[in-house]
Design a protein around this motif. Sequence first.
Motif, short mmCIF file in Angstrom:
data_model
loop_
_atom_site.label_atom_id
_atom_site.label_comp_id
_atom_site.label_asym_id
_atom_site.label_seq_id
_atom_site.Cartn_x
_atom_site.Cartn_y
_atom_site.Cartn_z
N HIS A 122 39.49 -17.19 -17.51
CA HIS A 122 38.10 -16.77 -17.34
C HIS A 122 37.94 -16.43 -15.86
O HIS A 122 38.05 -17.31 -15.00
CB HIS A 122 37.15 -17.89 -17.76
CG HIS A 122 35.70 -17.57 -17.56
ND1 HIS A 122 34.94 -16.95 -18.54
CD2 HIS A 122 34.87 -17.77 -16.50
CE1 HIS A 122 33.70 -16.79 -18.08
NE2 HIS A 122 33.64 -17.28 -16.86
N LEU A 123 37.69 -15.16 -15.55
CA LEU A 123 37.66 -14.71 -14.16
C LEU A 123 36.25 -14.77 -13.57
O LEU A 123 35.27 -14.41 -14.23
CB LEU A 123 38.18 -13.28 -14.06
CG LEU A 123 39.59 -13.00 -14.60
CD1 LEU A 123 39.99 -11.56 -14.33
CD2 LEU A 123 40.61 -13.95 -14.01
N VAL A 124 36.16 -15.24 -12.32
CA VAL A 124 34.90 -15.21 -11.57
C VAL A 124 35.15 -14.49 -10.25
O VAL A 124 36.29 -14.32 -9.82
CB VAL A 124 34.36 -16.63 -11.31
CG1 VAL A 124 34.02 -17.31 -12.63
CG2 VAL A 124 35.35 -17.47 -10.51
N ASP A 125 34.08 -14.07 -9.60
CA ASP A 125 34.23 -13.25 -8.39
C ASP A 125 34.74 -14.02 -7.18
O ASP A 125 35.57 -13.52 -6.42
CB ASP A 125 32.89 -12.58 -8.04
CG ASP A 125 32.50 -11.52 -9.07
OD1 ASP A 125 33.41 -10.94 -9.69
OD2 ASP A 125 31.29 -11.30 -9.25
N GLY A 126 34.24 -15.23 -6.98
CA GLY A 126 34.60 -15.97 -5.76
C GLY A 126 34.87 -17.43 -6.03
O GLY A 126 34.47 -17.98 -7.07
N ALA A 127 35.51 -18.09 -5.05
CA ALA A 127 35.88 -19.51 -5.20
C ALA A 127 34.65 -20.40 -5.37
O ALA A 127 34.72 -21.44 -6.03
CB ALA A 127 36.69 -19.96 -4.00
N GLY A 128 33.53 -20.00 -4.79
CA GLY A 128 32.33 -20.80 -4.89
C GLY A 128 31.75 -20.88 -6.29
O GLY A 128 30.89 -21.73 -6.57
N GLY A 216 39.53 -19.70 7.35
CA GLY A 216 38.50 -19.53 6.32
C GLY A 216 38.24 -20.78 5.51
O GLY A 216 37.26 -20.85 4.76
N SER A 217 39.10 -21.80 5.64
CA SER A 217 38.93 -23.03 4.86
C SER A 217 37.96 -23.98 5.55
O SER A 217 37.84 -24.00 6.77
CB SER A 217 40.28 -23.71 4.68
OG SER A 217 40.13 -25.00 4.10
N ALA A 218 37.29 -24.79 4.74
CA ALA A 218 36.31 -25.74 5.27
C ALA A 218 36.93 -27.06 5.72
O ALA A 218 36.32 -27.82 6.46
CB ALA A 218 35.25 -26.03 4.21
N PHE A 219 38.15 -27.35 5.27
CA PHE A 219 38.73 -28.67 5.53
C PHE A 219 38.86 -28.97 7.03
O PHE A 219 38.53 -30.06 7.49
CB PHE A 219 40.11 -28.80 4.87
CG PHE A 219 40.07 -28.89 3.37
CD1 PHE A 219 39.28 -29.82 2.72
CD2 PHE A 219 40.84 -28.03 2.60
CE1 PHE A 219 39.25 -29.91 1.34
CE2 PHE A 219 40.84 -28.11 1.22
CZ PHE A 219 40.04 -29.05 0.58
N TYR A 220 39.38 -28.00 7.79
CA TYR A 220 39.62 -28.24 9.21
C TYR A 220 38.31 -28.55 9.95
O TYR A 220 38.22 -29.54 10.68
CB TYR A 220 40.31 -27.03 9.84
CG TYR A 220 40.49 -27.15 11.34
CD1 TYR A 220 41.50 -27.95 11.88
CD2 TYR A 220 39.65 -26.47 12.22
CE1 TYR A 220 41.66 -28.08 13.26
CE2 TYR A 220 39.80 -26.60 13.60
CZ TYR A 220 40.80 -27.40 14.11
OH TYR A 220 40.95 -27.53 15.46
N GLY A 233 31.99 -20.91 3.64
CA GLY A 233 31.42 -19.69 3.06
C GLY A 233 32.43 -18.66 2.66
O GLY A 233 32.08 -17.69 1.97
N THR A 234 33.69 -18.79 3.06
CA THR A 234 34.67 -17.74 2.76
C THR A 234 35.84 -18.23 1.90
O THR A 234 36.29 -17.53 1.02
CB THR A 234 35.24 -17.15 4.06
OG1 THR A 234 35.83 -18.18 4.84
CG2 THR A 234 34.15 -16.47 4.88
N GLY A 235 36.35 -19.43 2.15
CA GLY A 235 37.55 -19.86 1.43
C GLY A 235 38.78 -19.30 2.12
O GLY A 235 38.77 -19.02 3.31
N SER A 236 39.86 -19.13 1.36
CA SER A 236 41.14 -18.79 1.95
C SER A 236 41.84 -17.66 1.21
O SER A 236 41.73 -17.54 0.00
CB SER A 236 42.04 -20.03 1.94
OG SER A 236 43.37 -19.71 2.26
N ARG A 237 42.60 -16.85 1.98
CA ARG A 237 43.45 -15.82 1.36
C ARG A 237 44.82 -16.39 1.00
O ARG A 237 45.62 -15.69 0.36
CB ARG A 237 43.63 -14.64 2.32
CG ARG A 237 42.42 -13.76 2.44
CD ARG A 237 42.71 -12.53 3.31
NE ARG A 237 42.91 -12.88 4.71
CZ ARG A 237 43.05 -11.98 5.68
NH1 ARG A 237 42.99 -10.68 5.39
NH2 ARG A 237 43.22 -12.35 6.94
#
Length: 354
Positions: A122-128, A216-220, A233-237
Amino acid sequence: MTDLWVRQAISQLNADANRSADTHLLGFELPAHWGIELYLKDESVHPTGSLKHRLARSLLLYGLVNGRIKEGTTLVEASSGSTAVSEAYFSRMLGLEFIAVVTASTSTEKIKLIEFYGGRCHLVDGAGQLDVAARELAAQSGGYYLDQFTYAERATDWRGNNNIAESVYAQMSAEPHPIPSWIVVGAGTGGTSATFGRYARYKQHDTRICVADPEGSAFYEGWKTGNPDYVSGTGSRIEGIGRPTVEPSFMPGVIDHMMQVPDAASLAAMHLLRAKTRYFAGGSTGTNLYAAFKTISQMLKNGEQGSVVTLLCDSGERYTNTYYNQQWLDDQGLNLAPYTEAMEQFLATGTFEH
């Protein structure tokens, strides 16, 4: 009393662990006079081809022993791809329907593997959007949301039971420096860094844990600022690691250091690994390797000797149309050359100037 189907399911998962839980610990040659050894734990040789094979098995066991997975239960997961591939494999093993919620940017190779093992995507547009969509699908089907981002750190037995940390320390026992100075891993759920960090402390080893985080990751930023609610807000490539939010399974208290790695550096390290060793790995392995190189350069600067262990997370075969495709790299504006040059200089001199 545990019903017969659940008992049989647990037995099947345990049998898979006996067949495949241990993986090779590979060496990466460094100048002998440095007195530092670098190892890569090759998780790509699992039956489903990635580190996530361990996590998927643990998540299904967690659901079974907690009474949430029964005969006929539909399983649902939110995933960047590799976890879903492994969960699809185990779901088919147990005769259960599996639905993977993945972003539309997930590599075609991973989607085909999920479908090969009988899963549905099931595909969604973004990681959020992954978590909300997965919860909705589980509710609609009356199924169970495996929820790797919440349960990864608690589903894995960090004390032992042949987890990845126990395996690494056992394999290191005859090496020149058997207790690693550093273990370097990325974070997708945070479960792997939690397992290594807890195990090292439980066994009272003088090993430090470094988490390599892609841009782009929130962890750091969440770790650096102490804000568990930080949102990038972006996530990772870099597929498999990095998240737009700090996930519940991320345990900052067991981490000694974090390092943010540019995407171009991750992919340059992935390509360098193949050129130097012929090991064919994905982007998250490149993130790990780049951070391991920088960690070693700091050890050299401090006059330290010892060993460093990192992970080869999955095979490069899953990224032939993206990370190994020059046109894709150009379209993404990724210039690997400066980072390749910096790593070549490091391997020749021990210093990192990028």
